[in-house]
Design an enzyme around this catalytic site. Structure first.
Site, mmCIF file in Angstrom:
data_model
loop_
_atom_site.group_PDB
_atom_site.id
_atom_site.type_symbol
_atom_site.label_atom_id
_atom_site.label_comp_id
_atom_site.label_asym_id
_atom_site.label_seq_id
_atom_site.Cartn_x
_atom_site.Cartn_y
_atom_site.Cartn_z
ATOM 1 N N ASP A 124 0.861 -1.170 0.000
ATOM 2 C CA ASP A 124 0.000 0.000 0.000
ATOM 3 C C ASP A 124 0.913 1.241 0.000
ATOM 4 O O ASP A 124 2.120 1.126 0.260
ATOM 5 C CB ASP A 124 -0.848 -0.062 1.282
ATOM 6 C CG ASP A 124 -1.593 1.214 1.547
ATOM 7 O OD1 ASP A 124 -2.329 1.653 0.649
ATOM 8 O OD2 ASP A 124 -1.439 1.790 2.643
ATOM 9 N N ASP A 164 -0.218 5.142 0.984
ATOM 10 C CA ASP A 164 -0.440 6.117 2.053
ATOM 11 C C ASP A 164 -0.389 5.453 3.425
ATOM 12 O O ASP A 164 -1.109 4.482 3.690
ATOM 13 C CB ASP A 164 -1.817 6.785 1.885
ATOM 14 C CG ASP A 164 -1.858 7.730 0.705
ATOM 15 O OD1 ASP A 164 -0.932 8.539 0.560
ATOM 16 O OD2 ASP A 164 -2.818 7.641 -0.087
HETATM 17 N N1 LIG Z 1 -10.458 12.151 -0.314
HETATM 18 C C1 LIG Z 1 -9.664 11.280 0.306
HETATM 19 C C2 LIG Z 1 -9.821 9.918 0.146
HETATM 20 C C3 LIG Z 1 -8.946 9.065 0.806
HETATM 21 N N2 LIG Z 1 -7.995 9.552 1.607
HETATM 22 C C4 LIG Z 1 -7.044 8.652 2.300
HETATM 23 O O1 LIG Z 1 -6.232 7.995 1.353
HETATM 24 C C5 LIG Z 1 -5.862 6.701 1.799
HETATM 25 C C6 LIG Z 1 -5.892 5.723 0.656
HETATM 26 O O2 LIG Z 1 -4.684 5.481 0.065
HETATM 27 P P1 LIG Z 1 -3.818 4.105 0.282
HETATM 28 O O3 LIG Z 1 -2.523 4.363 -0.467
HETATM 29 O O4 LIG Z 1 -3.586 3.943 1.738
HETATM 30 O O5 LIG Z 1 -4.592 2.974 -0.326
HETATM 31 C C7 LIG Z 1 -6.944 6.292 2.812
HETATM 32 O O6 LIG Z 1 -6.360 5.761 3.968
HETATM 33 C C8 LIG Z 1 -7.730 7.566 3.097
HETATM 34 O O7 LIG Z 1 -7.728 7.903 4.472
HETATM 35 C C9 LIG Z 1 -7.845 10.902 1.746
HETATM 36 O O8 LIG Z 1 -6.919 11.354 2.484
HETATM 37 N N3 LIG Z 1 -8.690 11.764 1.107
HETATM 38 MG MG LIG Z 2 -2.828 3.196 3.438
#
Ligand SMILES: Nc1ccn([C@@H]2O[C@H](COP(=O)(O)O)[C@@H](O)[C@H]2O)c(=O)n1
Ligand SMILES: [Mg+2]
Length: 290
Positions: free
Chosen positions: A39, A41
């Site tokens: 992953d 974030d």
């Molecule tokens: N508008 C948004 C939507 C999602 N998030 C955060 O992004 C993360 C997803 O990314 P990964 O690389 O971890 O799959 C997720 O944890 C959401 O909290 C955001 O900040 N803003």
């Molecule tokens: Mg993540």
């Protein structure tokens, strides 16, 4: 190796014998059989620095000059509404699904309305507080040296995360990405997002839609998976004929509420650990380079 892992204060392991078995099987099979699926974030990037939350891919844009003050307020309101749902340990994934779709859809629509320019993304990333976890260079360099593919599977924004990795100087040819990519028109203005939406809890569907990428890695039946949410557990669902999978989970937030579930879901849980020390130690063990 288990003994070595217990020296890291962040490490929690539910079933040490299972971890030992998997690690030794992977080490015996050798680096040519291994792939890493991670992953982005809050897994490859830090959750916090000096007590302050670090941005996700979305937040990098939310906080940037590319977004008007009014839109920033709207995006912040979305974050305050939906993030608590995303990490709520009392709700089921099924219950969360429609809220996640709503969050991503509303945020992406707002971004499209801002007419974001492709050529300004690099500056937005440069001016942001995004940080890869300490020890990231060792991880990326080691994987490159050992010819081990790294698949970054993110519900963030592909264009942004690529830029973070590029600016860190580690976007090597062995790094592949599955994510939400922006669609720019002929003037370089954001007009939509491409393909099927990936959010935190539909990575299984994302994996099955991208089996082509996994096919390239067909002879690599040993997977090191790294994530920070329960949705990340499905990132390897496109891998055929898996021999072994070791799942490492970063538990960043709501530690007490999630500990038991994480211990039952991930093989190794890293509690409030902002580094890549443990994945690096494991990779060095598996590849026999320690
Ligand atoms: N508008 C948004 C939507 C999602 N998030 C955060 O992004 C993360 C997803 O990314 P990964 O690389 O971890 O799959 C997720 O944890 C959401 O909290 C955001 O900040 N803003
Ligand atoms: Mg993540």
């Amino acid at each position: 190796m288990i003994l070595a892992l217990s020296k890291f204060s962040s490490v929690r392991i539910g079933d040490p014998e299972k971890v030992d078995r998997i690690l030794n099987a992977m080490r015996k099979a050798g680096p040519n059989t291994v792939q890493v699926i991670s992953d982005f974030d809050m897994t490859l990037t830090r959750f916090a620095f000096n007590g302050k939350r670090c941005p996700t891919c979305h937040n990098i844009l939310d906080n940037s000059k590319l977004i008007s003050e009014e839109c920033k307020e709207q995006l912040k309101e979305l974050l305050n509404t939906y993030y608590p749902i995303e990490i709520d340990s009392t709700r089921s994934v099924e219950d969360k699904l429609p809220f996640m779709v709503e969050w991503w859809t509303k945020a992406h629509n707002l971004m499209v309305q801002q007419k974001i320019k492709k050529d300004l993304l690099a500056t937005a990333v440069k001016e942001s507080d995004a940080m890869l976890r300490d020890g990231y260079k060792g991880l990326f360099d080691h994987l490159k040296e050992q010819n081990i593919p790294l698949l970054v599977f993110s519900a963030g924004i592909g264009d942004v995360l690529e830029e973070v990795i590029r600016q860190a100087g580690v976007f090597y040819p062995n790094v592949k990405v599955i994510s939400n990519y922006m669609d720019f028109d002929e003037t370089g203005t954001l007009q939509a997002f491409k393909g099927e939406l990936i959010h935190t809890y539909n990575k299984r569907e994302g994996a099955l839609l991208n089996t082509g990428l996994f096919e390239e890695l067909n002879d690599r039946h040993n997977v090191l998976l790294m994530g920070d949410s329960l949705g990340d557990l499905n990132m390897a669902d496109g891998v055929q004929n898996m021999d072994n999978i070791l799942k490492i989970g970063y538990l960043n937030d709501k530690v007490d509420a999630w500990m038991e579930t994480y211990l039952n879901s991930y093989d190794i849980v890293l509690v409030k650990d902002e580094t890549m020390e443990v994945p690096n130690a494991i990779l060095h063990y598996i590849t026999g380079s320690q």
